[in-house]
Design a protein around this motif. Sequence first.
Motif, PDB file in Angstrom:
ATOM      1  N   LEU A 137       0.833  -1.210   0.000  1.00  0.00           N
ATOM      2  CA  LEU A 137       0.000   0.000   0.000  1.00  0.00           C
ATOM      3  C   LEU A 137       0.862   1.252   0.000  1.00  0.00           C
ATOM      4  O   LEU A 137       0.559   2.232  -0.706  1.00  0.00           O
ATOM      5  N   SER A 138       1.931   1.264   0.793  1.00  0.00           N
ATOM      6  CA  SER A 138       2.812   2.437   0.858  1.00  0.00           C
ATOM      7  C   SER A 138       3.487   2.699  -0.479  1.00  0.00           C
ATOM      8  O   SER A 138       3.674   3.858  -0.881  1.00  0.00           O
ATOM      9  N   ALA A 139       3.867   1.618  -1.173  1.00  0.00           N
ATOM     10  CA  ALA A 139       4.530   1.774  -2.474  1.00  0.00           C
ATOM     11  C   ALA A 139       3.551   2.105  -3.586  1.00  0.00           C
ATOM     12  O   ALA A 139       3.961   2.464  -4.701  1.00  0.00           O
ATOM     13  N   GLY A 140       2.270   1.978  -3.318  1.00  0.00           N
ATOM     14  CA  GLY A 140       1.258   2.287  -4.329  1.00  0.00           C
ATOM     15  C   GLY A 140       1.079   1.211  -5.371  1.00  0.00           C
ATOM     16  O   GLY A 140       0.438   1.447  -6.402  1.00  0.00           O
ATOM     17  N   VAL A 141       1.592  -0.009  -5.137  1.00  0.00           N
ATOM     18  CA  VAL A 141       1.472  -1.067  -6.135  1.00  0.00           C
ATOM     19  C   VAL A 141       0.158  -1.828  -5.977  1.00  0.00           C
ATOM     20  O   VAL A 141      -0.218  -2.613  -6.858  1.00  0.00           O
ATOM     21  N   PRO A 177      -6.589  -1.212  -1.322  1.00  0.00           N
ATOM     22  CA  PRO A 177      -7.392  -2.130  -0.507  1.00  0.00           C
ATOM     23  C   PRO A 177      -8.341  -2.990  -1.337  1.00  0.00           C
ATOM     24  O   PRO A 177      -8.822  -4.017  -0.839  1.00  0.00           O
ATOM     25  N   HIS A 178      -8.574  -2.609  -2.605  1.00  0.00           N
ATOM     26  CA  HIS A 178      -9.546  -3.334  -3.424  1.00  0.00           C
ATOM     27  C   HIS A 178      -8.896  -4.172  -4.524  1.00  0.00           C
ATOM     28  O   HIS A 178      -9.589  -4.728  -5.369  1.00  0.00           O
ATOM     29  N   THR A 179      -7.568  -4.256  -4.513  1.00  0.00           N
ATOM     30  CA  THR A 179      -6.877  -5.072  -5.519  1.00  0.00           C
ATOM     31  C   THR A 179      -7.299  -6.544  -5.386  1.00  0.00           C
ATOM     32  O   THR A 179      -7.432  -7.061  -4.277  1.00  0.00           O
ATOM     33  N   ILE A 180      -7.509  -7.172  -6.550  1.00  0.00           N
ATOM     34  CA  ILE A 180      -7.977  -8.562  -6.574  1.00  0.00           C
ATOM     35  C   ILE A 180      -6.800  -9.500  -6.842  1.00  0.00           C
ATOM     36  O   ILE A 180      -5.947  -9.234  -7.695  1.00  0.00           O
ATOM     37  N   GLU A 212       5.922  -9.448  -5.467  1.00  0.00           N
ATOM     38  CA  GLU A 212       6.378  -9.462  -6.858  1.00  0.00           C
ATOM     39  C   GLU A 212       6.441  -8.054  -7.421  1.00  0.00           C
ATOM     40  O   GLU A 212       7.277  -7.753  -8.281  1.00  0.00           O
ATOM     41  N   LYS A 213       5.564  -7.196  -6.935  1.00  0.00           N
ATOM     42  CA  LYS A 213       5.470  -5.837  -7.454  1.00  0.00           C
ATOM     43  C   LYS A 213       6.427  -4.866  -6.750  1.00  0.00           C
ATOM     44  O   LYS A 213       6.520  -3.707  -7.143  1.00  0.00           O
ATOM     45  N   LEU A 214       7.098  -5.330  -5.698  1.00  0.00           N
ATOM     46  CA  LEU A 214       7.946  -4.444  -4.898  1.00  0.00           C
ATOM     47  C   LEU A 214       9.417  -4.609  -5.241  1.00  0.00           C
ATOM     48  O   LEU A 214       9.892  -5.721  -5.507  1.00  0.00           O
ATOM     49  N   ASP A 215      10.133  -3.499  -5.216  1.00  0.00           N
ATOM     50  CA  ASP A 215      11.582  -3.528  -5.387  1.00  0.00           C
ATOM     51  C   ASP A 215      12.213  -4.196  -4.165  1.00  0.00           C
ATOM     52  O   ASP A 215      11.759  -4.000  -3.030  1.00  0.00           O
ATOM     53  N   ASN A 216      13.262  -4.989  -4.410  1.00  0.00           N
ATOM     54  CA  ASN A 216      13.896  -5.713  -3.308  1.00  0.00           C
ATOM     55  C   ASN A 216      14.367  -4.793  -2.194  1.00  0.00           C
ATOM     56  O   ASN A 216      14.118  -5.030  -1.008  1.00  0.00           O
ATOM     57  N   ALA A 217      15.101  -3.738  -2.573  1.00  0.00           N
ATOM     58  CA  ALA A 217      15.643  -2.820  -1.567  1.00  0.00           C
ATOM     59  C   ALA A 217      14.528  -2.119  -0.806  1.00  0.00           C
ATOM     60  O   ALA A 217      14.630  -1.882   0.402  1.00  0.00           O
ATOM     61  N   ALA A 275      -2.175   6.854   7.322  1.00  0.00           N
ATOM     62  CA  ALA A 275      -3.348   6.332   6.611  1.00  0.00           C
ATOM     63  C   ALA A 275      -3.166   4.856   6.280  1.00  0.00           C
ATOM     64  O   ALA A 275      -4.114   4.063   6.368  1.00  0.00           O
ATOM     65  N   VAL A 276      -1.946   4.468   5.898  1.00  0.00           N
ATOM     66  CA  VAL A 276      -1.679   3.059   5.574  1.00  0.00           C
ATOM     67  C   VAL A 276      -1.813   2.204   6.830  1.00  0.00           C
ATOM     68  O   VAL A 276      -2.447   1.138   6.815  1.00  0.00           O
ATOM     69  N   ALA A 277      -1.231   2.659   7.945  1.00  0.00           N
ATOM     70  CA  ALA A 277      -1.300   1.903   9.193  1.00  0.00           C
ATOM     71  C   ALA A 277      -2.750   1.715   9.633  1.00  0.00           C
ATOM     72  O   ALA A 277      -3.156   0.611  10.022  1.00  0.00           O
TER      73      ALA A 277
END
Length: 596
Positions: free
Chosen positions: A315-319, A322-325, A368-373, A460-462
Amino acid sequence: MKFRRDRNGVVRPRGRAQFDLRGRLTLVTGVLGLCGVVLVARAVDLQLVDNAYYQQKADARFLREIPIPTSRGMITDRNGEPLAVSSPVDSVWGNPQELLKHPDRLPELAKALGVPLDHLERRLTQRADKEFVYLKRRINPSEAEAILAHKVPGVFSQREFRRFYPQGEALAHVLGFTNIDDAGQEGVELAFDEWLSGVPGAQRVIRDRRGRIVENVDLVRAAQPGKDLTLSIDRRIQYLAHRELRATLQRTGASAGSAVVLDIATGEILAMANLPTYNPNAVTGEHRDARRNRAVTDLIEPGSTIKPITVAAGLSAGVITPHTIFDTNPGWIPNGRYRTTDHRNLGVLDTTGVITKSSNIGTSRIVEKLDNAYYHDYLARLGFGRVTGSGFPGEASGLLPPVSVWSGTHKQTMSYGYGLSATPLQIARAYATLANHGRAVRPTLVKGQHEEPVQVMEAAVADTVLKMMQTVTEPGGTAIQAAIPGYHVAGKTGTARKASGGGYSRRYFSFFAGVVPVENPRFSMVVVIDDPDPTKGIYGGFVSAPVFKSVMDGALRLMDVPPDDIETWLAEQAKQQEKERARSAPRMATTAGGRP
């Protein structure tokens, strides 16, 4: 020889000088007079001019500087209830040189001390050139008086202090204990040893040849007692945690367990319980493993308790939103040479459903959508891979592998709690951060010693993730046994296999980590049950969630936390009233029938 006659008619040897009696007398008198002058001069020098040296030598035979014992500071809980106090005791000591002069009295002394005669003789013989040896330490004054009543020459007593822990096993891992010299060895006693320890005083006394004090000369240094310490622990909540852990280990056949309760706003540790435990009032060399404070020293793979943090990172990264399937069919996905599976095919889930149903596939799709670092840094900001700073001795930092050593499967397995390790306290802190609108606080064992929180996650994310976690304890979630009537509970179950021999065994850790109440979060709690019997259940929702419910239910009432779920609270009150009426109806009927 030739002789001659002197003028008085006396025959004398010829050639010898005439004997001078007067001269001889004068010489002897002069020598004696000179010796007298020397002796007088020496006496004057010893008595008046240079008497300090010889006075020191004389004092060394009879003047002694003895310590004045002092007590350690008292340890109390946050409400002032004593947790560790120092009680005065006596120690019996002897003068080996004096005792060995009376070997006929040693059997009597050995019997009074309760030790074998050969043991006593050996100790005295080994210290035959000394003037001091402990015979029995830190005993009740009445017991010391009974030993001294035998009047064995060379046996004496002195006052000391002994630590006493009123709460016994329930707080053993938090407090630790002191050794025979009253120095802290583990836990708070060790961490704050310098603060708690007093400074012994000293006084000069004159002792006779038997070691008895015959005169107090002067006070060299006054004794300074140790300073008191007020912990953040609430002994009532600690007792609840200890009691529920013990009951759960008996119910599930588990080998060990830990529970940590944090005050979300301040980071103060309200309870920290571990089993197995030990009695700090009677510490022995056996069962050293039971002394380990597992809540801060044991590293465990957090399992599914990491999933809310993985969702927060997405959620923080925007990838994701809350409604992603997420389509988890057919219940597994590849993970290098292995598979990532769910406990069953969960079908299509939204982001909230990933947490509610505890989907490994769902969190794998997110990372999968997040950068490793980015993902590594996000976990680090939540406190993984570093000590919490609680100050507890031996606290482990956990393991958060750097990105440089990640393999192709590492990030995916980390998303659902494998491949990294943490302590129960670290997990409790991470959940407290979620409940504190993304602000991290340093856990502390000292009341009022908290620091300003640090914003490590968007508020907001928390708040959004916390609401998602609430569904875990509601119908359809994996931890409905953690629900508390009258309060909204947010949490997450976890069941992780134990690492063994480079792989994973069929033994498990069962977790529940939660926050209550959701609307105005007050407490964060983590429960870890180690190696429950598989035939009695292994899942966190069954094994660990009931511990959370029982402890938090009591804590909310003890702290007068108002309910945030009024409807269920009113329903529960009505149910309790109905039960009370049902119990009282038979009594009323009996009374009406005229029977006592």
